[in-house]
Design a protein around this motif. Structure first.
Motif, PDB file in Angstrom:
ATOM      1  N   SER A   1       0.827  -1.212   0.000  1.00 40.93           N
ATOM      2  CA  SER A   1       0.000   0.000   0.000  1.00 40.93           C
ATOM      3  C   SER A   1       0.855   1.254   0.000  1.00 40.93           C
ATOM      4  CB  SER A   1      -0.916   0.005   1.219  1.00 40.93           C
ATOM      5  OG  SER A   1      -0.155  -0.075   2.407  1.00 40.93           O
TER       6      SER A   1
ATOM      7  N   ASP B   1       0.108   6.606   3.730  1.00 45.35           N
ATOM      8  CA  ASP B   1      -0.808   7.700   4.036  1.00 45.35           C
ATOM      9  C   ASP B   1      -1.085   7.667   5.533  1.00 45.35           C
ATOM     10  OD1 ASP B   1      -2.710   5.690   4.480  1.00 45.35           O
ATOM     11  OD2 ASP B   1      -3.647   5.957   2.521  1.00 45.35           O
ATOM     12  N   LEU B   2      -2.014   8.488   5.983  1.00 46.92           N
ATOM     13  CA  LEU B   2      -2.267   8.586   7.415  1.00 46.92           C
ATOM     14  C   LEU B   2      -2.824   7.288   7.994  1.00 46.92           C
ATOM     15  CD1 LEU B   2      -2.029  10.557   9.756  1.00 46.92           C
ATOM     16  CD2 LEU B   2      -4.373  11.323   9.276  1.00 46.92           C
ATOM     17  N   HIS B   3      -3.505   6.489   7.156  1.00 43.89           N
ATOM     18  CA  HIS B   3      -4.140   5.267   7.640  1.00 43.89           C
ATOM     19  C   HIS B   3      -3.142   4.154   7.961  1.00 43.89           C
ATOM     20  CE1 HIS B   3      -7.426   7.311   5.399  1.00 43.89           C
ATOM     21  NE2 HIS B   3      -8.121   6.929   6.435  1.00 43.89           N
ATOM     22  N   ASN B   4      -2.000   4.138   7.288  1.00 49.28           N
ATOM     23  CA  ASN B   4      -1.045   3.047   7.531  1.00 49.28           C
ATOM     24  C   ASN B   4       0.296   3.543   8.073  1.00 49.28           C
ATOM     25  OD1 ASN B   4       0.159   4.179   5.303  1.00 49.28           O
ATOM     26  ND2 ASN B   4      -0.301   2.487   3.908  1.00 49.28           N
TER      27      ASN B   4
ATOM     28  N   ASP C   1       1.231   4.086  10.963  1.00 44.02           N
ATOM     29  CA  ASP C   1       1.649   3.388  12.177  1.00 44.02           C
ATOM     30  C   ASP C   1       2.478   2.141  11.881  1.00 44.02           C
ATOM     31  OD1 ASP C   1       1.139   4.721  14.514  1.00 44.02           O
ATOM     32  OD2 ASP C   1      -0.951   4.092  14.635  1.00 44.02           O
ATOM     33  N   GLU C   2       2.453   1.698  10.619  1.00 42.73           N
ATOM     34  CA  GLU C   2       3.275   0.544  10.238  1.00 42.73           C
ATOM     35  C   GLU C   2       4.765   0.869  10.322  1.00 42.73           C
ATOM     36  OE1 GLU C   2       2.114  -2.378   9.720  1.00 42.73           O
ATOM     37  OE2 GLU C   2      -0.019  -1.867   9.647  1.00 42.73           O
TER      38      GLU C   2
ATOM     39  N   ASP D   1       3.324   7.868  -2.874  1.00 42.69           N
ATOM     40  CA  ASP D   1       3.145   7.854  -1.428  1.00 42.69           C
ATOM     41  C   ASP D   1       2.935   9.282  -0.930  1.00 42.69           C
ATOM     42  OD1 ASP D   1       3.655   4.990  -0.616  1.00 42.69           O
ATOM     43  OD2 ASP D   1       5.487   5.389  -1.758  1.00 42.69           O
TER      44      ASP D   1
ATOM     45  N   GLU E   1       0.496  15.781   8.291  1.00 43.22           N
ATOM     46  CA  GLU E   1      -0.113  14.836   9.228  1.00 43.22           C
ATOM     47  C   GLU E   1       0.606  13.491   9.219  1.00 43.22           C
ATOM     48  OE1 GLU E   1      -2.445  15.518  11.537  1.00 43.22           O
ATOM     49  OE2 GLU E   1      -2.040  17.558  10.839  1.00 43.22           O
ATOM     50  N   VAL E   2       0.987  13.045   8.038  1.00 39.90           N
ATOM     51  CA  VAL E   2       1.727  11.779   7.940  1.00 39.90           C
ATOM     52  C   VAL E   2       3.100  11.924   8.597  1.00 39.90           C
ATOM     53  CG1 VAL E   2       2.831  10.161   6.347  1.00 39.90           C
ATOM     54  CG2 VAL E   2       0.509  10.965   5.889  1.00 39.90           C
TER      55      VAL E   2
ATOM     56  N   LYS F   1       2.942  11.774  12.288  1.00 42.59           N
ATOM     57  CA  LYS F   1       2.816  10.394  12.778  1.00 42.59           C
ATOM     58  C   LYS F   1       4.169   9.679  12.719  1.00 42.59           C
ATOM     59  CE  LYS F   1      -0.312   8.552  13.928  1.00 42.59           C
ATOM     60  NZ  LYS F   1      -0.845   8.246  15.288  1.00 42.59           N
TER      61      LYS F   1
END
Length: 338
Positions: free
Chosen positions: A37, A40-43, A45-46, A59, A64-65, A68
């Motif tokens: 993938s 982005d902000l959704h992943n 944390d990986e 990417d 915001e990314v 994080k």
């Protein structure tokens, strides 16, 4: 190395093989973690537990990314490409995240792809191939023009463009160019002529976009600039998609003002390029319209994709990270001023 983990995003099988193989061949000792993938902000944390993150052109590394990533103690963001318009450099600097890139992996790869698009569109070999496979050997609609004696306008005169200009001149094409920073020594040595954008639009039979994307040149090609161009002009874009307003491009093609377009990039490519969408409906109206036109050739951001370029991308990327971990100078660091 204190922390040898690199988390990759937006990877494909060829990325994984190339990075894994070189990591082993050179005994670099990295722990390489791959994600298919896009970042982005959704992943984001990986990235937990890694100091280094590696991304590509689609990417997302906005504020915001990056925030994080900072929370996850990421220290370096390694782009495995030359462009960095998808990175908020000011925020990266604020959060103390170093950004490195691959400034020159193979200018020949990109320049040669430009030529492939020009030749294919001009002599319509893609259409001829499809016809003859169906037993249709007619020549109707396949007429091209001699490249010799024509004028090509090259926007941007960096390393890629200079290789391209040499090839174009080999065809006997007159080259004019535009660059925000004119290199008069190169102009004299190469035999090109720097001109204004308006003059380039007016005189060029072929226009090639070989400049980076900036806030100032977004939608460089739009209805106003298209109106200044020669009737039947061919436009080639291997730079970045948002250099062209897609709707204005479609209208220019439909009106006949633009004779042909070769696109290796597209302004909304994120949801399509590098992915197999053959079993789905293309919901992007401009992309669908462009794909329906027989004088448009779209390739999936593949201009860089040669064996030599991939090797250089992999090697430079891994050594950028290695240099950081070893406290060496980051020769390929991207600063806010870049």
């Amino acid at each position: 190395m204190e922390n040898n983990k690199i988390v990759f995003f937006g990877t494909h099988s060829y990325d994984r093989h190339a990075f894994t193989d070189l990591n082993k061949q050179e005994n670099l000792g990295f722990d390489l973690i791959y994600h298919r993938s896009f970042l982005d902000l959704h992943n984001a944390d990986e990235t937990h537990g890694a100091k280094a993150v590696c991304i590509f052109v689609n990417d997302r590394a906005d504020r915001e990314v990056l925030k994080k990533l900072k929370e996850n103690n990421v220290e370096i963001l390694a782009l495995r490409c030359a462009g960095f318009n998808n990175v908020d450099l000011a925020s990266a600097k604020e959060f103390g995240i170093k950004v490195v890139r691959v400034p020159a992996y193979s200018p020949h790869a990109i320049a040669e792809h430009v030529i492939a698009l020009i030749l294919t569109l001009n002599r319509k070999t893609h259409r001829a191939y499809s016809r003859t496979r169906d037993g249709n050997f007619s020549l109707h609609g396949l007429m091209g023009f001699d490249l010799y004696g024509k004028t090509a306008g090259v926007i941007g005169t960096g390393k890629i463009a200079r290789v391209l200009i040499g090839i174009l001149q080999g065809f006997g094409i007159n080259v004019i160019a535009y660059d925000v920073f004119e290199d008069k020594e190169y102009e004299k040595k190469s035999g090109i002529k720097y001109v204004s954008l308006d003059e380039l639009y007016e005189k060029s039979d072929i226009i090639s976009l070989n400049c980076p994307l900036t806030q100032e040149n977004k939608y460089l090609i739009n209805k106003d600039s298209i109106a200044k161009m020669k009737d039947g002009v061919m436009i080639i874009n291997t730079g970045r998609g948002p250099l062209i307003n897609s709707e204005d491009l479609v209208n220019g093609l439909k009106s006949g003002k633009i004779g042909a377009a070769g696109l290796d990039v597209y302004e909304e490519e994120h949801d399509y390029f590098y992915q197999d969408r053959s079993d789905q409906i293309i919901t992007d109206d401009n992309l669908s319209r462009l794909m329906s036109l027989n004088n448009v050739l779209i390739t999936s951001h593949q201009a860089f994709f040669t064996q030599e370029a991939m090797h250089n991308i992999v090697s430079t990327t891994l050594h950028n990270v290695k240099d950081y971990f070893e406290g060496k100078e980051l020769v390929n660091e991207v600063s806010v001023q870049s």
